[in-house]
Design a protein around this motif. Structure first.
Motif, PDB file in Angstrom:
ATOM      1  N   PRO A 105       0.836  -1.199   0.000  1.00 12.34           N
ATOM      2  CA  PRO A 105       0.000   0.000   0.000  1.00 12.34           C
ATOM      3  C   PRO A 105       0.873   1.252   0.000  1.00 12.34           C
ATOM      4  O   PRO A 105       2.000   1.257   0.508  1.00 12.34           O
ATOM      5  CB  PRO A 105      -0.819  -0.128   1.289  1.00 12.34           C
ATOM      6  CG  PRO A 105      -0.762  -1.573   1.643  1.00 12.34           C
ATOM      7  CD  PRO A 105       0.550  -2.076   1.150  1.00 12.34           C
ATOM      8  N   SER A 130      -4.521   1.697   3.147  1.00 12.13           N
ATOM      9  CA  SER A 130      -4.891   2.251   1.849  1.00 12.13           C
ATOM     10  C   SER A 130      -5.108   1.132   0.815  1.00 12.13           C
ATOM     11  O   SER A 130      -4.431   0.096   0.832  1.00 12.13           O
ATOM     12  CB  SER A 130      -3.808   3.212   1.358  1.00 12.13           C
ATOM     13  OG  SER A 130      -4.112   3.693   0.064  1.00 12.13           O
ATOM     14  N   SER A 131      -6.067   1.376  -0.102  1.00 12.99           N
ATOM     15  CA  SER A 131      -6.332   0.427  -1.178  1.00 12.99           C
ATOM     16  C   SER A 131      -5.491   0.720  -2.416  1.00 12.99           C
ATOM     17  O   SER A 131      -5.501  -0.055  -3.371  1.00 12.99           O
ATOM     18  CB  SER A 131      -7.819   0.473  -1.556  1.00 12.99           C
ATOM     19  OG  SER A 131      -8.192   1.789  -1.952  1.00 12.99           O
ATOM     20  N   GLU A 132      -4.762   1.829  -2.403  1.00 13.27           N
ATOM     21  CA  GLU A 132      -3.911   2.186  -3.534  1.00 13.27           C
ATOM     22  C   GLU A 132      -2.550   1.518  -3.376  1.00 13.27           C
ATOM     23  O   GLU A 132      -1.945   1.567  -2.310  1.00 13.27           O
ATOM     24  CB  GLU A 132      -3.744   3.708  -3.602  1.00 13.27           C
ATOM     25  CG  GLU A 132      -2.936   4.169  -4.802  1.00 13.27           C
ATOM     26  CD  GLU A 132      -2.798   5.687  -4.840  1.00 13.27           C
ATOM     27  OE1 GLU A 132      -2.058   6.187  -5.704  1.00 13.27           O
ATOM     28  OE2 GLU A 132      -3.448   6.365  -4.009  1.00 13.27           O
ATOM     29  N   ASP A 133      -2.061   0.889  -4.447  1.00 10.52           N
ATOM     30  CA  ASP A 133      -0.813   0.130  -4.389  1.00 10.52           C
ATOM     31  C   ASP A 133       0.363   1.004  -4.815  1.00 10.52           C
ATOM     32  O   ASP A 133       0.225   1.925  -5.632  1.00 10.52           O
ATOM     33  CB  ASP A 133      -0.884  -1.100  -5.299  1.00 10.52           C
ATOM     34  CG  ASP A 133      -1.961  -2.072  -4.830  1.00 10.52           C
ATOM     35  OD1 ASP A 133      -2.267  -2.049  -3.627  1.00 10.52           O
ATOM     36  OD2 ASP A 133      -2.511  -2.816  -5.669  1.00 10.52           O
TER      37      ASP A 133
END
Length: 466
Positions: A105, A130-133
């Motif tokens: 994340p 967070s879901s964003e990589d």
């Protein structure tokens, strides 16, 4: 004349020493190259490369481990400095991670932690919500670098060589003093919460302005100020007592001794002749009965008391000098009474006691149940006790397993790892897991099943189990 066909001689690889030597040298060279490049990653193995920004290098070197949740997921490939626009210099560490660790994340946090007391470090990553990589080649910014804990070597490096040597001697003597006294130390630590609990209202009362502590100290100051002008008169009075004590010394025996010896019959006669005062005399008789052994002893001790009085006269003569020296002490008390920082100090002491309470609540069961605080102090003293003028050292024996030191997609089959063992702390099983785990022969992550008991070594080492 007939000729027989000649057989063509055939040579094999096994029969040619030159080819065998060349093949052996090639294998050795390839092995050395692979071993030399193992710290920067094996060839033909794909990695997940990211970078992290740190406030400083923090003694990181290429090849240090990178861990996630306690498991090794990669290594540090490089650490380089970089100057920011505001003039600050930060460190950027490039990490080569296993493919099974991706993706991370974007709010992953970074912490540099010590791996041993010799200064070896590793990078610990903690995934965020967070879901964003974070893409491959991305960078975790400086704001996500958690402030690192202060290491023992950083603390000791602040002192010069004589101070560090004194620390070594102190640690060794402290270890010797604590060895074999775990039970007494446990009893003392177990009593600390009660002491602090009772000390809290006392300190709160002292810090409360309603107690009048400041006014009391100020009254002491004024009293000292009143006594100081008559110090010479007091010295003269004590000096004149020398004549009185000298006169008593001449009649101590037999007159004073006889008077003390006849005191009990006199009291009995008074008790018979004064029936009206019977209740008072009865109580007086009880008191004198209790004092009777002491009075008899006083008769025998009269010569010693006389000698003490003679010696006391020499001290009385020096009392004026003592009174003169008391002026400075009384002045210090006066300054203490008028110092506004005294009340603030008491308030901060109360606050420190409140802050220490949760730590003692966790530390007390760990020491009382498992004796770990004493073992830590003893082992720390042993750890830092050997060395020379260049520093200290430790001996280590490495037992390496190939499937545990090479990158792999899953933990090794015989890996034993326990990040948070049971140590008698509140909320956990009452057992001393740390130092008592047995090796089962197969993979085990976490506590060993069943209870390991609460037995730990008191003086020479932890109990060894099969």
């Amino acid at each position: 004349m007939s000729t027989a066909p000649r057989r063509r001689s055939r040579s094999s690889l096994a029969a040619n020493p030159t080819l065998i030597g060349a093949a052996t040298i090639l294998i050795v060279v390839v092995t050395v190259i692979l071993a030399y490049n193992a710290n920067s990653g094996l060839p033909f193995v794909r990695t997940y490369d990211v970078s992290v920004e740190l406030r400083d290098g923090q003694n990181l070197v290429p090849g240090n481990d990178v861990r996630l949740g306690g498991a090794r997921i990669g290594q540090v490939a490089d650490v380089v400095p970089r100057m920011e626009r505001d003039g600050r210099v930060i460190a950027v560490a490039r990490l080569k991670l296993d493919r099974n660790a991706s993706p991370l994340p974007v709010d992953t946090t970074v912490l540099v932690r010590p791996r041993s007391a010799l200064g070896l470090k590793y990078v610990e990553l903690t995934r965020g919500p967070s879901s964003e990589d974070l893409p491959e080649g991305g960078t975790l910014p400086l704001r996500q670098a958690v402030v690192e804990p202060v290491d023992v070597d950083q603390v000791t490096a602040a002192f010069d060589a004589p101070t560090r040597r004194a620390f070594q001697v102190g640690n060794r003597e402290l270890g010797n003093a604590l060895a074999g006294r775990g039970e007494d130390l446990s009893t003392a630590i177990a009593s600390l919460p009660v002491l602090l609990e009772r000390l809290r209202p006392v300190m709160a009362n002292l810090a409360d302005p309603a107690t009048g502590l400041v006014a009391t100290i100020d009254a002491f100051r004024r009293t000292a100020g009143e006594v100081a002008p008559v110090a010479e008169g007091q010295a003269t009075l004590i000096r004149h007592l020398d004549g009185t004590l000298g006169a008593l010394q001449a009649v101590a025996r037999p007159y004073l001794a006889d008077a003390i010896a006849t005191g009990v019959p006199l009291q009995e006669t008074v008790q018979r002749d004064l029936p009206a005062t019977r209740p008072t005399l009865r109580e007086t008789g009880r008191l004198l009965a209790e004092l009777r052994p002491g009075v008899r002893a006083l008769r025998r001790a009269a010569p010693d008391l006389a000698a003490a009085v003679r010696q006391g006269t020499r001290t009385v003569v020096r009392l004026p000098q003592l009174n003169e020296r008391l002026r400075a002490g009384l002045g210090s008390i006066e300054r203490l009474g008028t110092d506004p920082a005294v009340l603030k100090g008491l308030q901060r002491t109360t606050r420190a006691n409140q802050v220490l309470q949760p730590t003692l609540d966790q530390l007390t069961p760990t020491q009382v149940v498992c004796n770990y605080v004493t073992l830590f102090a003893r082992n720390l003293a042993n750890h830092l006790s050997e060395g020379n003028r260049f520093g200290t050292w430790e001996r280590a024996l490495l037992i390496l397993s190939t499937d545990q030191i090479l990158p792999t997609a899953k933990p090794a089959g015989a890996l034993h790892y326990n990040a948070y063992p049971n140590t008698g702390q509140a909320g956990a099983d009452q057992e001393c897991e740390a130092g008592n785990e047995g090796f089962r022969g197969d993979r085990l992550i976490g506590n060993v099943p069943g209870s390991q008991g609460v037995q730990t070594d008191r003086s020479i080492g932890l109990e060894r189990r099969p």
